[in-house]
Structures are given as structure tokens and as C-alpha cells.
Design an enzyme around this catalytic site. Sequence first.
Site, mmCIF file in Angstrom:
data_model
loop_
_atom_site.group_PDB
_atom_site.id
_atom_site.type_symbol
_atom_site.label_atom_id
_atom_site.label_comp_id
_atom_site.label_asym_id
_atom_site.label_seq_id
_atom_site.Cartn_x
_atom_site.Cartn_y
_atom_site.Cartn_z
ATOM 1 N N TRP A 152 -6.371 -8.118 -39.109
ATOM 2 C CA TRP A 152 -6.034 -8.418 -40.373
ATOM 3 C C TRP A 152 -6.033 -7.088 -41.154
ATOM 4 O O TRP A 152 -5.170 -6.823 -42.643
ATOM 5 C CB TRP A 152 -6.062 -8.804 -41.239
ATOM 6 C CG TRP A 152 -7.581 -8.936 -40.858
ATOM 7 C CD1 TRP A 152 -8.380 -10.363 -40.634
ATOM 8 C CD2 TRP A 152 -8.569 -8.540 -42.232
ATOM 9 N NE1 TRP A 152 -9.879 -9.847 -40.708
ATOM 10 C CE2 TRP A 152 -10.009 -8.435 -41.784
ATOM 11 C CE3 TRP A 152 -7.870 -7.748 -42.835
ATOM 12 C CZ2 TRP A 152 -10.891 -8.226 -42.238
ATOM 13 C CZ3 TRP A 152 -9.584 -6.803 -43.958
ATOM 14 C CH2 TRP A 152 -10.364 -7.497 -43.445
ATOM 15 N N ASN A 153 -6.056 -5.632 -40.940
ATOM 16 C CA ASN A 153 -6.632 -4.835 -41.967
ATOM 17 C C ASN A 153 -4.723 -4.116 -41.983
ATOM 18 O O ASN A 153 -5.215 -3.007 -42.680
ATOM 19 C CB ASN A 153 -7.653 -4.194 -41.491
ATOM 20 C CG ASN A 153 -7.761 -3.581 -40.146
ATOM 21 O OD1 ASN A 153 -7.303 -3.876 -39.049
ATOM 22 N ND2 ASN A 153 -8.941 -2.969 -40.440
ATOM 23 N N LYS A 176 -0.042 -11.355 -30.476
ATOM 24 C CA LYS A 176 -0.430 -12.531 -31.791
ATOM 25 C C LYS A 176 -1.086 -11.583 -32.743
ATOM 26 O O LYS A 176 -2.005 -11.126 -32.981
ATOM 27 C CB LYS A 176 -1.731 -13.171 -31.379
ATOM 28 C CG LYS A 176 -1.698 -13.955 -32.082
ATOM 29 C CD LYS A 176 -3.531 -15.216 -32.000
ATOM 30 C CE LYS A 176 -4.847 -14.325 -32.289
ATOM 31 N NZ LYS A 176 -4.326 -14.217 -33.635
ATOM 32 N N PRO A 177 -0.074 -11.179 -33.872
ATOM 33 C CA PRO A 177 -0.906 -10.650 -34.956
ATOM 34 C C PRO A 177 -1.628 -11.693 -36.116
ATOM 35 O O PRO A 177 -1.819 -12.863 -35.470
ATOM 36 C CB PRO A 177 0.348 -10.973 -36.041
ATOM 37 C CG PRO A 177 1.393 -11.904 -35.863
ATOM 38 C CD PRO A 177 1.303 -12.200 -34.298
ATOM 39 N N GLY A 229 -9.743 -5.630 -33.283
ATOM 40 C CA GLY A 229 -10.801 -7.175 -33.882
ATOM 41 C C GLY A 229 -12.592 -6.668 -33.997
ATOM 42 O O GLY A 229 -12.606 -4.904 -33.756
ATOM 43 N N SER A 230 -12.855 -7.685 -34.270
ATOM 44 C CA SER A 230 -14.448 -7.855 -34.403
ATOM 45 C C SER A 230 -14.922 -7.657 -32.692
ATOM 46 O O SER A 230 -14.058 -7.911 -31.546
ATOM 47 C CB SER A 230 -14.870 -8.988 -34.956
ATOM 48 O OG SER A 230 -14.132 -9.701 -34.356
ATOM 49 N N GLU A 251 -10.846 -2.309 -28.815
ATOM 50 C CA GLU A 251 -10.790 -1.575 -30.024
ATOM 51 C C GLU A 251 -11.103 -2.283 -31.187
ATOM 52 O O GLU A 251 -10.682 -2.750 -31.885
ATOM 53 C CB GLU A 251 -9.498 -0.502 -30.251
ATOM 54 C CG GLU A 251 -10.069 0.592 -31.851
ATOM 55 C CD GLU A 251 -9.874 0.102 -32.996
ATOM 56 O OE1 GLU A 251 -11.117 0.251 -33.681
ATOM 57 O OE2 GLU A 251 -8.565 0.024 -33.530
ATOM 58 N N LEU A 252 -12.864 -2.479 -31.000
ATOM 59 C CA LEU A 252 -13.835 -3.498 -32.223
ATOM 60 C C LEU A 252 -14.094 -2.708 -33.504
ATOM 61 O O LEU A 252 -13.672 -1.647 -34.053
ATOM 62 C CB LEU A 252 -14.668 -4.062 -30.964
ATOM 63 C CG LEU A 252 -14.018 -4.668 -30.060
ATOM 64 C CD1 LEU A 252 -15.192 -4.866 -28.880
ATOM 65 C CD2 LEU A 252 -13.038 -5.097 -30.247
ATOM 66 N N CYS A 285 -11.849 0.030 -39.679
ATOM 67 C CA CYS A 285 -13.256 0.239 -38.483
ATOM 68 C C CYS A 285 -13.811 1.654 -38.499
ATOM 69 O O CYS A 285 -14.801 2.205 -37.810
ATOM 70 C CB CYS A 285 -12.749 -0.114 -37.230
ATOM 71 S SG CYS A 285 -10.903 0.926 -36.403
ATOM 72 N N GLU A 386 -22.167 -3.735 -39.802
ATOM 73 C CA GLU A 386 -20.913 -3.646 -40.211
ATOM 74 C C GLU A 386 -20.256 -4.673 -42.337
ATOM 75 O O GLU A 386 -20.754 -5.315 -41.369
ATOM 76 C CB GLU A 386 -19.548 -3.660 -39.662
ATOM 77 C CG GLU A 386 -17.971 -3.205 -39.266
ATOM 78 C CD GLU A 386 -17.205 -3.351 -38.681
ATOM 79 O OE1 GLU A 386 -16.048 -2.255 -38.490
ATOM 80 O OE2 GLU A 386 -17.157 -4.190 -38.252
#
Length: 482
Positions: A152-153, A176-177, A229-230, A251-252, A285, A386
Site C-alpha cells: 500500500w505504500n 492484486k493491489p 509487502g511484509s 521484496e519485503l 522499506c 521494523e
Amino acid sequence: MTEPKTYDLFIGGEWTRADNTDHDTIRNPATGEVLARVAIAGETDVTRALRTAQDAFPAWSRLVATERADYLYRLIELIRRDTEKLARIITSENGKPLKEARVEVNFAIQLIRFAAENVRRLEGNIIPGSRPGEKILIEKIPHGVVAGISAWNFPLALTARKLGPAVAAGNTFVIKPHELTPLATLALAELTVEAGFPPGVFNVVTGGGATVGNALVVSPITRLITMTGSTPAGRRIMAAASEGLKEVRLELGGKAPFIVMEDADLEAAANAAVAARFMNCGQVCTANERTYVHTAVYDAFLKRLREKVAALKTGNPLDDTTDMGPKISADELEKVDGMVRHAVEQGAKVELGGKRLTGGAYDRGNFYAPTLLTDVNGAMDIARNEVFGPVLSLIRVRDFDDAITQANDSRYGLSAYMFTQNLKYIMRMTSELNFGEIYVNREGGEAAQGFHHGYGDSGIGGEDGQYGLEAYVDTKTIYLNA
């Protein structure tokens, strides 16, 4: 008052209703205003989108690479034309300042442009065979249907980061956004129609990760999964994908160290430290999560930081003078506040901020004060986990070795920063600092032609540039004999 728009799913180049009537309500995190209602896809909807992409794949993959690139060039021009409209959508659904949203739109353009410009550089090899007259051909071919799951960022740029190389390389794409910020991706879908994309090349299924994301991952149609995402979500995706032996790019999270040595340009370093921490309310991130400052310049650097953080203007993100907007949600706001309070319990000192902003317009949104913490040490939870929020933690270090040791003491390995004029420090840093990308004497912000990737809990694979583009193709080896 205008009734909020209702969005269906985008499948096969057109808007199509989901099998159920449920919708997510999208709210402005700065005001609480309802922006739109967005369809929630079910498993059958996801399968329909994937099959549509699968049906479109043969014709799309057979196009000459430059023909596929031409569609992307047309899309770029439409994004450029609608920059202000898209930036306002991003700001409204995400909360980042409008000036940052405009930068995001431009970054989306650069990401798609790189893919379009470089798709002809997806080159194979011809190797001498092991028999007389034989040649071994290694060809680069598209995977097939690629599934994207986005965070979402950066709601537009993260979709563009995956869309550009996926379709340029000859794949078809279903994304999927994030359910909190789907509107920029849905606006992009409208532009793909105007750009003339063949039906089924780009599809959008909206809804939550447990249903929509999982259905994308486990489907036998999906050949490559690219997710931002996370870290916990990335682990779940990797586990689910293992049953089908899918290729996965993740990519976390990150916990970037920001190192300021005794010979650093302190003014430049302080500006970069603030930019790298408070951009997008710290929801990046690659953000400066741990600021390590040499003891010889610690006090002077703290003075500069205090002045710069205090000067940040937090408020309406649609105002061009605003430096920082709200957190994305009330839950995220509470998480950050809890981490700050726990840091204080563990011995940290609040120099600035450290609380939710209240009163007037602040009460309608998820606003947290830009926060500066001192007396932080590496054993504290806030130095290890984080934050993903507007909290700058300052940590004193004795020397270069101490800085490197503390910086590497993390389960994350995405980004790092170093400010120094010492060539020996820089040369040692290149081999001793264990992060996938390192910014030397500058603020963050990856380039479309670079390679954005991390180690450890920051994920596997990577995005951007030629290395990222190569992830969207597979190889086929042919032993050629007459």
C-alpha cells in the site's frame, strides 16, 4: 456530496462484476472520507482472471518485442498526461504529500520506460556443441501468466514496477493491489484500455490477501509470483507457492542503518537522514530505521536533526507545503505509538514528538508527530524491529568498526546508508556492509536502471534494471543438429 464511485474487477480489458456483492470501503487516511467502494474478488473470480490471462498469452508472447514495447510507450504517454490526476489519487488513498505523489508517478513512468527500452536486451546464447556441427541454443522465453501482489505504500509505482517488465518480456499479468490502496492501480487499468492493450494482457483482482492473494499463488495457471509487502506475508506466500514449485520474487521489509562518520558533511547527512526517515510518513522499506553517528560528531549532528525534524510540517497532504501526511491506518498508527512507548520504557528519550497529533483536522486522520529518539541502543526492540513510521532513532557509535558491527546485527538486509569522505571506509564498506543496496553520501531512492534487492528477511529475488527484467523470463536450451 458526490456519491463514492463503485469499482468492479478488471478482467479481459473490461469491468466485470465479482461473483459476490461484497465491497471494500476505501477511505482517505487524512480525513476519514469515503473515496470509493471496490469489489472483493472470490476464488472463482481469480481463476477467471488467470484463465483470461492464459488465453491472451499465446498471441501476446508471439509479438515482436518492440511491438509489446510500443504498447508500454503509449501507456507512458497517458500516465504523463494524467500525472496530476494520478498523484491526487495516490495522495487521497495513501496519505503521502502531493509533492511526493508526483514523484511516485514519475518513478512509475521510469520503471515502465526501462522495461520498454530494454526488452530487446533479453538475449540468449549460442554455445559450441559436443558433436560435429552441433550448436547449443539457450533462448530466453516468457514464463506465461505472472501474478503480482502489491503493497500500500507506493500504490502506482509498485504496480508499474511489476507490470512493465512482465508484459514487455511477453508474459500476461494479473495483479492484486493492496486492499487499502487499490485506486491508483484501477486508474492504471483504465489507461491500458486507452493505450489499446489486448484484452487479458493486464488484469486487476481486488480484495484481501487471505482469499485473493492465496488464490493467485496456489493456482496451477500462475507461473511466477512477484510480491512486495511484509516479511510475514512473504513467508506465507513462499510456503503456499512451494506446493506448485512456483518461482517467487519477494521484496519485503527493511531495517536500514544510516551511518554518519566523523568526517561526514553533517549538513548533507542531516538533510538526507530526515528525508530518508520521514518521506511517506516513514512508510518506506528503504527508510532510515537506525541512525548511527560517530561520537565525535554526535552532539553537532543531533542539534541539526532536532532543528530539521522540528521544522517538518505535518498536515493536509494535498497542501503543497506539507512535508508529512498521516499513517495509512489507525492500526498502523497504534502500532508505531506502541513501539515508541515501549522504547521509552526500555530507556530511550523522546527529543521531539512521540505522540499522536490531535485537535482540529488531526482528529479526522491518522496523524503521528515526527519523532526523534535518543539514548537508543542496539538491544532495544525499536532498533531491531521494523517501525515503518515517522520515528528517527539515534545511536552513538565509537568508530567505523562499531558502526559496521551494529549495522550488520539485523535479520534484514535491504538498504543501508553511509556518509563519509574517507575512501578507506568506503572500500571496506563495499565488502563488509551486508545489504543489497547501499547509498553513499546521498538520500535514498532507487533508480529504475538499478537493482532493488535484499538479503535475509528482506526477501529473495529483486526488481528493476536489467537484472530485474531477467527475472521475468525463463530459459530453454536447444541442442541443434542438422
